[in-house]
Design an enzyme around this catalytic site. Structure first.
Site, PDB file in Angstrom:
ATOM      1  CE  LYS A 187      26.537  43.554  62.457  1.00  0.00           C
ATOM      2  NZ  LYS A 187      25.840  43.286  63.712  1.00  0.00           N
ATOM      3  NE  ARG A 199      21.753  39.416  67.954  1.00  0.00           N
ATOM      4  CZ  ARG A 199      22.564  39.727  66.945  1.00  0.00           C
ATOM      5  NH1 ARG A 199      23.684  40.377  67.175  1.00  0.00           N
ATOM      6  NH2 ARG A 199      22.268  39.377  65.713  1.00  0.00           N
TER       7      ARG A 199
END
Length: 378
Positions: free
Chosen positions: A37, A144
């Site tokens: 990514k 997260r």
């Protein structure tokens, strides 16, 4: 005619970094998931990963996994962002494994996987079906994704194991440092092992994967204190740049190459100007009120690359000594080049200046349609 801005990748150095990560991690029993990514999984750079000995590629974006598969990747593909409910069918179709933290998502993955199995049975192609593999994420404090309540994680693990035949509980994992800036200490990583052992006691078998984090967790390998049972890391930045652990954590990343990528940008204007804006100051084009230091008249250069291309000007680094990035706008970068000129450098319109980049700027550069890409072989 050459077009700029341009991002150049030294493909051989990238391959060396991939091989180094595989070797260093493999020496302590850790499998590497190569995270793509950081460069948006673009076709120009993917061959370095496809031609390597990596057994798993990973991304937070399904379109990037699709590109890898289209280019010939036939090994493991992992979605490393918790799946959206609106993309479940696609997740099961393209990804072999995903990271998860919500029961409703796991239930939907299970249903989609079983529907896929049923369709393949009708086509007499059941040998093509395998349960979708899942890693349950534990939030160890970075805040997260992941189960904060570890007892809940254990209960959900048992639910997947016993009541979701379309899924295979492959392991547990965590993320450290991406949001809460949590340091992946040996003690913090050991907490994940305890979570895994609690799951194993409940389901009555050993998990295949304990995924100890991403590139920040590589520091445990360089320090030699990675908990023994951690056997999986998701590495992006540490392969692409190998800068963050050295800059922010004081850990050497040798023998990794730190100069895989180079940004080239064209000079549009060079003029002597005041260093402090003249007139009433309010906010810039992005609604921010920057700080300006009055350093008198200075030679400034305007470049044809801006925030829409690279994100934050703090994430690129001039290679020419004596250049300081002052900021810029959507389409321009503004440099103070006075010291470079005083040092004997010549900078004029049409010149191409080079910059090192880091993870943050690479994500933007490879996602910008204005940036050209070039593969360089050492």
């Amino acid at each position: 005619m050459e077009r700029y801005p341009k991002l150049i990748v030294d493909i051989e150095k990238l391959k060396e970094n991939i091989n180094t990560a595989i070797r260093e991690c493999g020496a302590v029993g850790i499998q590497v998931a190569g995270v793509i990514k950081g460069f948006n999984g673009i076709n120009e750079f993917l061959p370095a990963y496809i031609e390597s000995d990596l057994q798993e590629l990973a991304s937070s974006r399904l379109e990037q996994l699709h590109r890898a598969k289209d280019l010939g990747w036939n090994r493991g593909l992992t979605l490393i962002r918790v799946p959206m409910l609106t993309e479940i069918d696609e997740v099961v179709e393209i990804a072999d494994m995903s990271l998860n933290s919500e029961v409703s998502v796991l239930q939907s993955l299970n249903e989609a996987s079983l529907i896929k199995k049923s369709k393949l049975e009708e086509l007499n192609s059941l040998e093509q079906w395998k349960p979708h593999r899942v890693i349950l994420m534990a939030d160890l404090g970075d805040l997260r994704e992941g189960f904060w309540d570890k007892d809940e994680l254990v209960r959900v693990a048992e639910l997947v194991e016993k009541e979701m035949p379309g899924l295979h509980l492959t392991g547990v994992g965590t993320n450290l440092g991406c949001y809460g800036a949590l340091v992946p200490t040996a003690e913090k990583t050991e907490e994940l092992v305890h979570v895994a052992e609690a799951v194993e006691e409940r389901i009555g078998r050993r998990l295949e994967i304990i995924s100890g984090g991403a590139s920040t967790s590589y520091t445990r390998i360089t320090d030699g204190d990675m908990p023994e049972r951690v056997n999986h890391l998701r590495l992006g930045e540490n392969i692409l740049h190998a800068r963050d652990n050295e800059i922010f954590h004081g850990h050497s990343t040798k023998p990794m190459n730190q100069n895989v990528f180079t940004l080239m940008a064209e000079v549009l204007e060079v003029k002597l100007k005041p260093s402090y804006p003249q007139g009433e100051i309010n906010v810039d084009a992005f609604g921010h009120k920057p700080y300006y230091e009055d350093r008198g008249m200075r030679t400034r250069a305007l470049l044809g690359v801006g925030r829409v291309d690279l994100g934050d000007f703090n994430d690129v680094f001039p290679k020419m000594p004596g250049i300081e990035i002052m900021g810029g706008s959507s389409d321009h970068m503004i440099l103070d080049v006075q010291d470079a000129i005083d040092g004997g450098q010549s900078i004029k319109p049409g010149d191409i200046l080079e910059f090192d980049v880091n993870y943050g700027s690479l994500v933007f550069l490879t996602g910008s349609e204005n940036v050209k890409f070039e593969v360089k072989k050492s």
